[in-house]
Design a protein around this motif. Structure first.
Motif, short mmCIF file in Angstrom:
data_model
loop_
_atom_site.label_atom_id
_atom_site.label_comp_id
_atom_site.label_asym_id
_atom_site.label_seq_id
_atom_site.Cartn_x
_atom_site.Cartn_y
_atom_site.Cartn_z
N TYR A 1 -3.81 35.38 3.14
CA TYR A 1 -2.41 35.03 3.39
C TYR A 1 -2.07 33.66 2.80
N ILE A 2 -3.00 32.73 3.01
CA ILE A 2 -2.76 31.38 2.52
C ILE A 2 -2.76 31.34 1.00
N ASN A 3 -3.68 32.09 0.42
CA ASN A 3 -3.70 32.14 -1.05
C ASN A 3 -2.42 32.76 -1.60
N ASP A 4 -1.90 33.79 -0.91
CA ASP A 4 -0.64 34.41 -1.33
C ASP A 4 0.50 33.39 -1.30
N LEU A 5 0.54 32.60 -0.23
CA LEU A 5 1.59 31.59 -0.11
C LEU A 5 1.43 30.52 -1.18
N HIS A 6 0.20 30.14 -1.40
CA HIS A 6 -0.10 29.13 -2.42
C HIS A 6 0.34 29.61 -3.81
N ALA A 7 0.15 30.89 -4.04
CA ALA A 7 0.51 31.46 -5.34
C ALA A 7 2.01 31.33 -5.60
N ILE A 8 2.80 31.38 -4.55
CA ILE A 8 4.25 31.22 -4.69
C ILE A 8 4.61 29.78 -5.03
N GLY A 9 3.75 28.85 -4.58
CA GLY A 9 4.00 27.45 -4.88
C GLY A 9 4.42 26.61 -3.69
N VAL A 10 4.45 27.23 -2.50
CA VAL A 10 4.79 26.44 -1.31
C VAL A 10 3.57 25.61 -0.90
N GLU A 11 3.84 24.54 -0.17
CA GLU A 11 2.75 23.70 0.32
C GLU A 11 2.33 24.14 1.71
N LEU A 12 1.11 23.76 2.03
CA LEU A 12 0.60 24.11 3.34
C LEU A 12 0.09 22.86 4.05
N ALA A 13 0.47 22.70 5.32
CA ALA A 13 -0.03 21.58 6.13
C ALA A 13 -0.75 22.13 7.34
N ILE A 14 -1.84 21.45 7.73
CA ILE A 14 -2.53 21.84 8.97
C ILE A 14 -1.95 20.99 10.09
N ASP A 15 -1.30 21.67 11.03
CA ASP A 15 -0.63 21.00 12.14
C ASP A 15 -1.62 20.70 13.25
N ASP A 16 -1.33 19.67 14.03
CA ASP A 16 -2.15 19.32 15.21
C ASP A 16 -3.62 19.18 14.82
N PHE A 17 -3.86 18.62 13.66
CA PHE A 17 -5.23 18.57 13.15
C PHE A 17 -6.13 17.80 14.10
N GLY A 18 -7.31 18.36 14.34
CA GLY A 18 -8.29 17.72 15.21
C GLY A 18 -8.32 18.30 16.60
N THR A 19 -7.31 19.11 16.95
CA THR A 19 -7.26 19.67 18.31
C THR A 19 -7.84 21.07 18.40
N GLY A 20 -7.94 21.75 17.28
CA GLY A 20 -8.40 23.15 17.32
C GLY A 20 -9.87 23.25 17.05
N TYR A 21 -10.30 24.40 16.61
CA TYR A 21 -11.66 24.50 16.14
C TYR A 21 -11.65 23.81 14.79
N SER A 22 -12.23 22.64 14.70
CA SER A 22 -12.26 22.03 13.39
C SER A 22 -13.44 22.57 12.61
N SER A 23 -13.14 23.33 11.60
CA SER A 23 -14.20 23.76 10.73
C SER A 23 -13.94 23.14 9.37
#
Ligand code: C2E
Ligand code: CA
Ligand code: CA
Ligand code: CA
Length: 278
Positions: free
Chosen positions: A164-186
């Motif tokens: 899904y993320i690669n599909d969005l990236h292919a369109i050219g939109v940017e992606l941000a990770i929200d609330d970083f550090g609170t989830g499972y950080s992998s």
């Protein structure tokens, strides 16, 4: 009907008691809120700390119900997810946000980027990229001016997240990770994903001057961003001390009450209309 479950949790049969009725009422009102024009978007400016320049806004959904008053997204977003209304709501948010960018453009205010939150349910079904593509086309907003925010837990819990993320990236939109550090950080997934921005969660910023652990985490995230060549923005910045701390440690972007609360579109224009950066 309220009963004690085996593990001591209370659970509710939705038909009988006050809370069940209240929830059904909320649900019925929410389902009609878009068509009744009760839903709107507030926009919270994101700034460059040292210059104060506007670098973007985050769209935050609002519901003003004549029956209930203002209902917060923390309350109605989970409900919208539960009742299968989130795709409609999320689609409306996406369209409205992109339309608003066009309005500001026409009014002479250049807002470089708009950030839109995605919920798990929007993300985990196919077709999101197609929707995003359609909205961008209809509003003629360049893809790179749209940033989608997803949390780590959404990414980690979604089967085909990478696709899904690669599909969005292919369109050219940017992606941000929200609330970083609170989830499972992998950190492994970060390396593989076409992500541009990390948003340091507000909980780490809040006690930055008094809590050594929070300080250490904030610094670690800033360093991580730097070494992986990602933009880092701090959320929930309320004091000049917090801003100074961030700048001192190499985080140049912030969002929070120190700069602006979430604003109505006209307020953004009024307060940032003189902004000349691009
Ligand atoms: P979030 O994405 O982490 O958004 C940031 C929240 O922090 C917003 O709350 C914002 O008003 C608040 N905030 C910003 N600066 C400060 C500050 O300096 N101090 C404090 N104490 N708070 C600050 P809000 O608008 O109530 O939104 C809550 C959450 O609801 C959001 O958290 C997001 O997870 C969700 N949400 C909001 N709009 C949308 C939407 O359109 N779609 C989806 N899926 N979720 C949304
Ligand atoms: Ca967000
Ligand atoms: Ca956040
Ligand atoms: Ca949050």
């Amino acid at each position: 009907a309220k009963a004690r479950g085996r593990n001591g949790y209370a659970f509710y049969a939705p038909s009988m008691d006050g809370e069940g009725v209240e929830r059904l009422r909320l649900e019925a009102l929410l389902r009609r809120a878009i068509e009744k024009n009760e839903i709107w978007l507030a926009y919270q400016p994101q700034v460059e700390i040292d210059s104060g320049l506007l670098i973007g806004v985050e769209a935050l959904v609002r519901w003003n119900s004549p029956e209930l008053g203002a209902v917060g997204p923390d309350r109605f977003i989970p409900l919208a997810e539960d009742i299968g209304f989130i795709n409609q709501l999320g689609g409306w948010v996406l369209e409205e946000a992109c339309r608003q960018m066009k309005c500001w453009d026409l009014a002479g205010l250049y807002v470089p980027k708009i950030a839109v939150n995605l919920s798990a349910r929007q993300f985990d079904r196919g077709g999101l990229a197609a929707t995003v593509e359609r909205v961008l086309r209809e509003t003629s907003l360049p893809a790179h001016r749209l940033q989608l925010e997803v949390t780590e837990s959404v990414i980690m819990n979604t089967g085909d997240a990478m696709q899904y993320i690669n599909d969005l990236h292919a369109i050219g939109v940017e992606l941000a990770i929200d609330d970083f550090g609170t989830g499972y950080s992998s950190l492994a997934y970060l390396k593989q994903l076409p992500v541009q921005t990390l948003k340091i969660d507000r909980s780490f910023i809040k006690d930055i001057s008094t809590d050594a652990n929070d300080e250490a985490i904030a610094i670690a995230i800033i360093q991580l961003g730097k070494s992986m060549n990602l933009a880092v923005i701090a959320e929930g910045v309320e004091t000049v001390e917090q801003a100074a701390f961030l700048l001192r440690h190499g985080c140049r972007r912030a969002q929070g009450y120190l700069y602006a609360r979430p604003l109505a579109p006209a307020q953004v224009l009024a307060q940032w209309g003189q902004n000349k950066n691009a």
